[in-house]
Design a protein around this motif. Structure first.
Motif, PDB file in Angstrom:
ATOM      1  N   MET A  99      74.753  74.917  40.295  1.00  0.00           N
ATOM      2  CA  MET A  99      75.976  75.028  41.087  1.00  0.00           C
ATOM      3  C   MET A  99      76.905  73.862  40.784  1.00  0.00           C
ATOM      4  N   LYS A 100      78.197  74.159  40.675  1.00  0.00           N
ATOM      5  CA  LYS A 100      79.187  73.127  40.380  1.00  0.00           C
ATOM      6  C   LYS A 100      79.673  72.504  41.678  1.00  0.00           C
ATOM      7  N   THR A 101      79.488  71.194  41.803  1.00  0.00           N
ATOM      8  CA  THR A 101      79.908  70.479  43.009  1.00  0.00           C
ATOM      9  C   THR A 101      81.104  69.596  42.687  1.00  0.00           C
ATOM     10  N   LEU A 102      82.113  69.689  43.534  1.00  0.00           N
ATOM     11  CA  LEU A 102      83.280  68.816  43.431  1.00  0.00           C
ATOM     12  C   LEU A 102      83.166  67.740  44.510  1.00  0.00           C
ATOM     13  N   TYR A 103      83.184  66.486  44.084  1.00  0.00           N
ATOM     14  CA  TYR A 103      83.117  65.356  45.008  1.00  0.00           C
ATOM     15  C   TYR A 103      84.544  64.849  45.234  1.00  0.00           C
ATOM     16  N   VAL A 104      84.951  64.796  46.510  1.00  0.00           N
ATOM     17  CA  VAL A 104      86.325  64.421  46.863  1.00  0.00           C
ATOM     18  C   VAL A 104      86.298  63.278  47.872  1.00  0.00           C
ATOM     19  N   THR A 105      87.030  62.217  47.574  1.00  0.00           N
ATOM     20  CA  THR A 105      87.089  61.085  48.498  1.00  0.00           C
ATOM     21  C   THR A 105      88.516  60.793  48.943  1.00  0.00           C
ATOM     22  N   ASP A 106      88.637  60.369  50.171  1.00  0.00           N
ATOM     23  CA  ASP A 106      89.863  59.744  50.644  1.00  0.00           C
ATOM     24  C   ASP A 106      89.987  58.385  49.950  1.00  0.00           C
ATOM     25  N   LEU A 107      91.177  57.797  49.974  1.00  0.00           N
ATOM     26  CA  LEU A 107      91.361  56.472  49.384  1.00  0.00           C
ATOM     27  C   LEU A 107      91.333  55.370  50.445  1.00  0.00           C
ATOM     28  N   LEU A 125      79.486  57.856  36.116  1.00  0.00           N
ATOM     29  CA  LEU A 125      79.041  59.185  36.535  1.00  0.00           C
ATOM     30  C   LEU A 125      80.002  60.277  36.055  1.00  0.00           C
ATOM     31  N   VAL A 126      81.301  59.989  36.089  1.00  0.00           N
ATOM     32  CA  VAL A 126      82.286  60.960  35.580  1.00  0.00           C
ATOM     33  C   VAL A 126      82.059  61.208  34.096  1.00  0.00           C
ATOM     34  N   ASP A 127      81.775  60.158  33.342  1.00  0.00           N
ATOM     35  CA  ASP A 127      81.506  60.306  31.907  1.00  0.00           C
ATOM     36  C   ASP A 127      80.274  61.175  31.650  1.00  0.00           C
ATOM     37  N   ARG A 128      79.368  61.209  32.622  1.00  0.00           N
ATOM     38  CA  ARG A 128      78.135  61.999  32.469  1.00  0.00           C
ATOM     39  C   ARG A 128      78.243  63.385  33.095  1.00  0.00           C
ATOM     40  N   GLY A 129      79.453  63.741  33.561  1.00  0.00           N
ATOM     41  CA  GLY A 129      79.652  65.112  33.996  1.00  0.00           C
ATOM     42  C   GLY A 129      79.965  65.332  35.458  1.00  0.00           C
ATOM     43  N   MET A 130      79.975  64.292  36.280  1.00  0.00           N
ATOM     44  CA  MET A 130      80.284  64.474  37.693  1.00  0.00           C
ATOM     45  C   MET A 130      81.745  64.879  37.861  1.00  0.00           C
ATOM     46  N   MET A 131      81.988  65.888  38.690  1.00  0.00           N
ATOM     47  CA  MET A 131      83.347  66.338  38.988  1.00  0.00           C
ATOM     48  C   MET A 131      83.831  65.566  40.208  1.00  0.00           C
ATOM     49  N   PHE A 132      84.809  64.715  40.005  1.00  0.00           N
ATOM     50  CA  PHE A 132      85.213  63.762  41.033  1.00  0.00           C
ATOM     51  C   PHE A 132      86.728  63.658  41.094  1.00  0.00           C
ATOM     52  N   THR A 133      87.267  63.585  42.310  1.00  0.00           N
ATOM     53  CA  THR A 133      88.702  63.369  42.477  1.00  0.00           C
ATOM     54  C   THR A 133      88.951  62.726  43.828  1.00  0.00           C
ATOM     55  N   TYR A 134      90.229  62.508  44.137  1.00  0.00           N
ATOM     56  CA  TYR A 134      90.556  61.969  45.457  1.00  0.00           C
ATOM     57  C   TYR A 134      91.653  62.801  46.117  1.00  0.00           C
ATOM     58  N   TRP A 147      76.525  55.822  47.302  1.00  0.00           N
ATOM     59  CA  TRP A 147      75.983  57.136  47.667  1.00  0.00           C
ATOM     60  C   TRP A 147      75.964  58.043  46.437  1.00  0.00           C
ATOM     61  N   LEU A 148      77.046  58.049  45.679  1.00  0.00           N
ATOM     62  CA  LEU A 148      77.117  58.884  44.475  1.00  0.00           C
ATOM     63  C   LEU A 148      76.052  58.484  43.461  1.00  0.00           C
ATOM     64  N   LEU A 149      75.856  57.187  43.292  1.00  0.00           N
ATOM     65  CA  LEU A 149      74.846  56.730  42.337  1.00  0.00           C
ATOM     66  C   LEU A 149      73.451  57.186  42.756  1.00  0.00           C
ATOM     67  N   GLU A 150      73.190  57.113  44.054  1.00  0.00           N
ATOM     68  CA  GLU A 150      71.871  57.516  44.554  1.00  0.00           C
ATOM     69  C   GLU A 150      71.633  59.006  44.410  1.00  0.00           C
ATOM     70  N   HIS A 151      72.684  59.806  44.627  1.00  0.00           N
ATOM     71  CA  HIS A 151      72.505  61.268  44.643  1.00  0.00           C
ATOM     72  C   HIS A 151      72.898  61.947  43.346  1.00  0.00           C
ATOM     73  N   CYS A 152      73.656  61.284  42.505  1.00  0.00           N
ATOM     74  CA  CYS A 152      74.101  61.901  41.242  1.00  0.00           C
ATOM     75  C   CYS A 152      73.682  61.073  40.039  1.00  0.00           C
ATOM     76  N   MET A 164      72.390  62.652  36.882  1.00  0.00           N
ATOM     77  CA  MET A 164      73.247  63.671  36.287  1.00  0.00           C
ATOM     78  C   MET A 164      73.388  63.444  34.790  1.00  0.00           C
ATOM     79  N   THR A 165      73.334  64.520  34.047  1.00  0.00           N
ATOM     80  CA  THR A 165      73.570  64.452  32.604  1.00  0.00           C
ATOM     81  C   THR A 165      74.712  65.391  32.262  1.00  0.00           C
ATOM     82  N   GLU A 166      75.397  65.102  31.201  1.00  0.00           N
ATOM     83  CA  GLU A 166      76.549  65.903  30.800  1.00  0.00           C
ATOM     84  C   GLU A 166      76.078  67.304  30.421  1.00  0.00           C
TER      85      GLU A 166
END
Length: 277
Positions: free
Chosen positions: A1-9, A31-40, A266-271, A274-276
């Motif tokens: 499943m593709k997960t999008l991680y979204v943070t407030d600034l 993590l983004v370089d390894r494939g995590m989908m991340f934005t704000y 949190w992202l490091l612990e849970h993602c 992750m591999t690309e």
């Protein structure tokens, strides 16, 4: 499943100096370089957000102006936008003038994004906000109200004492044509009342971005009351330790403070595994 991680600034990913800790940048970019989908998703403009988030890798569009715009950060290309109708804009102007409130108006004037205000009616909160944006090319200072409401308007920011903002908030928060938020500025005494088109919210922006990028799940991070709709539409949602009680009450869990790399850790612990793809 593709997960999008979204943070407030502000108050979430940004520290109390309104920047991202170098450690957070290192972790998230890895993590983004390894494939995590991340934005704000932020109430800031792209101009302001780009300065605060300098060094952060975002490979997908970002949500700015509380969801009024979805933008590609590397080019400034607007993928989605919301504006007030002429009738809505006239209604806002009428009531702001009735309560003697001079706002900061965000609009497109002659196809250029502008930030307009009346230089004769600045209060301390407005002066503080504008002093941090002296190099902002969108600035459009005016010597009177003439021209303040020109162009295609998409956002109003009213700054002042809580008792001054409450009447405006009461009007627009109960009108289905608008979305209106009222909250105290981080680390300052002033309150901000912000008026947006009804469909402008972080939650709606995330829904559209989720569809654009064909994601299955949303995991979000925040700190303030205006993050509640974003939390409510997320599959998982985490409030930083310094978040307001109202947001913590609807969160999946509580993570570390913004000054302590809470989101990144949190992202490091849970993602972290992750591999690309």
């Amino acid at each position: 499943m593709k997960t999008l991680y979204v943070t407030d600034l502000d108050g979430t990913l940004l520290n109390t100096k309104e920047r991202i800790n170098p450690e957070s940048i290192r972790i998230i970019n890895g993590l983004v370089d390894r494939g995590m989908m991340f934005t704000y998703a932020t109430a800031r403009s792209l101009v302001s957000a780009a300065v605060a988030a300098e060094g952060l890798s975002t490979k997908i569009p970002v949500i700015v102006y509380n969801g009024a715009f979805i933008v590609r950060p590397e080019t400034g290309e607007v993928l989605h936008s919301l504006f007030f109708s002429p009738e809505e804009a006239a209604f806002v102007r009428e009531h702001l003038e009735q309560y003697h409130i001079s706002p900061i108006v965000y609009s497109y004037v002659d196809r250029l994004e502008r930030l307009s205000w009346n230089t004769g009616r600045e209060n301390e909160g407005m002066k503080h906000y504008l002093s941090n944006r002296k190099q902002d090319k969108r600035r459009r200072p005016l010597i009177n109200e003439e021209g303040l409401y020109d162009g295609d308007v998409f956002y109003y920011t009213c700054i002042g004492k809580k008792e001054e903002m409450l009447p405006i908030y009461e009007i627009f928060s109960k009108d289905d044509r608008f979305r209106c938020t009222l909250q105290q500025e981080l680390y300052r005494p002033e309150y901000w009342c912000e008026i947006m088109p009804q469909k402008a919210s972080k939650a709606e922006g995330i829904r559209k971005l989720k569809e654009m990028w064909e994601c299955d799940r949303i995991v979000s991070f925040g700190d303030a009351v205006n993050d509640i709709p974003m939390f409510e539409m997320s599959d998982e949602c985490y409030a930083v330790e310094n978040a307001v009680a109202e947001l913590k009450a609807v969160a999946t869990g509580i993570i570390g403070r913004n000054d302590q790399d809470g989101v990144a850790r949190w992202l490091l612990e849970h993602c972290g595994e992750m591999t690309e793809p």
